[in-house]
Design a protein around this motif. Sequence first.
Motif, PDB file in Angstrom:
ATOM      1  N   UNK A 279       0.818  -1.044   0.431  1.00  0.00           N
ATOM      2  CA  UNK A 279       0.064   0.289  -0.124  1.00  0.00           C
ATOM      3  C   UNK A 279       0.750   1.598   0.231  1.00  0.00           C
ATOM      4  N   UNK A 280       0.930   2.095  -0.703  1.00  0.00           N
ATOM      5  CA  UNK A 280       1.965   3.177  -1.213  1.00  0.00           C
ATOM      6  C   UNK A 280       1.530   4.359  -0.303  1.00  0.00           C
ATOM      7  N   UNK A 281       0.769   4.467   0.596  1.00  0.00           N
ATOM      8  CA  UNK A 281      -0.049   5.842   1.191  1.00  0.00           C
ATOM      9  C   UNK A 281       1.297   6.603   0.954  1.00  0.00           C
ATOM     10  N   UNK A 282       2.463   6.928   1.278  1.00  0.00           N
ATOM     11  CA  UNK A 282       2.717   8.503   1.060  1.00  0.00           C
ATOM     12  C   UNK A 282       2.938   8.461  -0.538  1.00  0.00           C
ATOM     13  N   UNK A 283       2.641   7.962  -1.632  1.00  0.00           N
ATOM     14  CA  UNK A 283       3.360   8.280  -3.147  1.00  0.00           C
ATOM     15  C   UNK A 283       1.418   8.807  -2.973  1.00  0.00           C
ATOM     16  N   UNK A 284       0.612   7.676  -2.748  1.00  0.00           N
ATOM     17  CA  UNK A 284      -0.696   8.242  -2.916  1.00  0.00           C
ATOM     18  C   UNK A 284      -0.958  10.005  -2.600  1.00  0.00           C
ATOM     19  N   UNK A 285      -0.178   9.634  -1.438  1.00  0.00           N
ATOM     20  CA  UNK A 285       0.012  11.600  -0.414  1.00  0.00           C
ATOM     21  C   UNK A 285       0.429  12.300  -1.487  1.00  0.00           C
ATOM     22  N   UNK A 286       2.142  12.114  -2.146  1.00  0.00           N
ATOM     23  CA  UNK A 286       2.159  13.276  -2.628  1.00  0.00           C
ATOM     24  C   UNK A 286       1.934  13.283  -4.334  1.00  0.00           C
ATOM     25  N   UNK A 287       1.132  12.522  -4.709  1.00  0.00           N
ATOM     26  CA  UNK A 287       0.261  12.462  -6.523  1.00  0.00           C
ATOM     27  C   UNK A 287      -1.309  13.551  -5.432  1.00  0.00           C
ATOM     28  N   UNK A 288      -1.522  13.169  -4.624  1.00  0.00           N
ATOM     29  CA  UNK A 288      -3.111  13.703  -4.582  1.00  0.00           C
ATOM     30  C   UNK A 288      -2.608  15.820  -4.090  1.00  0.00           C
ATOM     31  N   UNK A 289      -1.055  15.315  -3.337  1.00  0.00           N
ATOM     32  CA  UNK A 289      -0.736  16.679  -2.401  1.00  0.00           C
ATOM     33  C   UNK A 289      -0.606  17.902  -3.780  1.00  0.00           C
ATOM     34  N   UNK A 290      -0.025  16.551  -5.208  1.00  0.00           N
ATOM     35  CA  UNK A 290       0.570  18.091  -5.985  1.00  0.00           C
ATOM     36  C   UNK A 290      -0.838  18.555  -7.352  1.00  0.00           C
ATOM     37  N   UNK A 291      -1.627  17.122  -7.012  1.00  0.00           N
ATOM     38  CA  UNK A 291      -2.927  17.426  -8.070  1.00  0.00           C
ATOM     39  C   UNK A 291      -3.228  18.707  -7.651  1.00  0.00           C
ATOM     40  N   UNK A 292      -3.425  19.250  -6.322  1.00  0.00           N
ATOM     41  CA  UNK A 292      -3.894  19.894  -4.921  1.00  0.00           C
ATOM     42  C   UNK A 292      -3.671  20.928  -5.321  1.00  0.00           C
ATOM     43  N   UNK A 293      -2.327  21.269  -5.389  1.00  0.00           N
ATOM     44  CA  UNK A 293      -1.467  22.205  -5.567  1.00  0.00           C
ATOM     45  C   UNK A 293      -2.104  22.836  -6.954  1.00  0.00           C
TER      46      UNK A 293
END
Length: 445
Positions: A279-293
């Motif tokens: 479960x790549x929790x950090x990678x999912x968060x990195x992509x989610x934060x970037x798309x939101x940014x």
Amino acid sequence: MKIAVIGSGYVGLVTGACFADSGNDVTCIDIDAKKIEALKKGEVPIFEPGLAELVEHNAEAGRLTFTTDTAAGVAPADVIYLAVGTPQGDDGSANLSAMWSVVKAIAPHLREDAVVVTKSTVPVGTNARIFAMLKEFTGRECDVASNPEFLKEGAAIEDFMKPDRVVVGVRRPEVAEILQQLYSPFLRTEKPFIVMSPQSAEMTKYVANALLATKISFINEMANLCERMGGDINDVRRGIGHDSRIGFSFLFPGVGYGGSCFPKDVRALTAMSGEHGCTPAMLLAVDEVNERQKSVLSEKLAAHFGDDLAGKTIAVWGLAFKPRTDDIREAPALVLIRWLLERGAKVRAHDPEAIDNVRAELGDAIAYCRRMEALEGADALCILTEWKDYHSPDFAEMLHVMNQPVVFDGRNLYESERMRRRGFCYHSIGRPPVDGRKAKQGGRE
């Protein structure tokens, strides 16, 4: 050595030109006949500082040639580099269809002692599959190595010529020796030549990009928090960056990362993780934060003007995802422009290099202007790319030509207090907004 490079895109063309410049005979091969004909005429299809001159010099010297004939390019080659595109698939994983086609095409023409090297960014296990495919097609075991690229767009020539390290993944030490000889002109400053397994080399590329993307998403998230709590992310960045364990690189707040590598590679590594039960929790968060940014400036615009922007004219400085390139893939500017158009705004845009690419994407939906021309009648300026062209504009002229002196700076190019004194309403990333519209306007600093 005689080298063939399959694929004349960004990575392939830089690789071919740089190897030719160190004295090798290089043939760049591509199925795009128009691209090959353009290259034969000295026309480089991408903007990368120094690349056009390098291609011209080595083509004139006879060390760099271009062809669509795979057999003619591969048959005499000691080393064959595979630099074909591996675009993102619908599920986030890398699409390797072009890679498999190339492997099948080169197999009948390989010398027995030739070394095939993957330069494209490919999922872990790709090297092993190429090895198996070539054994099936040729009836023998061929040498297949992995040699990931670590080139920054805008500085690719320097990165290739002066690498901080060269990573190769091989099955036999003799193959590593061949590649070390090939790279020896670029490793004179004792930079490491790192040998590992093909799987580790493939993984190294993804891990490097994912970690850099993580740093960007982290500082952007902290910038948003600073802004809401009255802090200044520039001060915070200085406070943490002097810690030798942290450093300053990739800790610049902004409107998110784009380009052909970070978004695609983070998602591909996420897909690989899922395929192997992680479960790549950090990678999912990195992509989610970037798309939101990428929506941070649109949120600031909506807070300032309201969600209906009909009748408003918005200037945009910077269309490429970063300076020193014309690459608009995953560019935050396109996200903002589409949002503006949906809300009825007129957009006047400038970029030193990327206008043709944006015109091909958006057509005449926006106006393409010179730098200061873009500001004429603008109700606000949005800065998306930190080109040097934007660092020291004539602020007095900006006040004169803009309809409203409002700036949304997605790259923190200017000091907030100076912008207030100059008479601007100034919004940036991770810093409190300032409003100098009541101050005397028109003065210079």
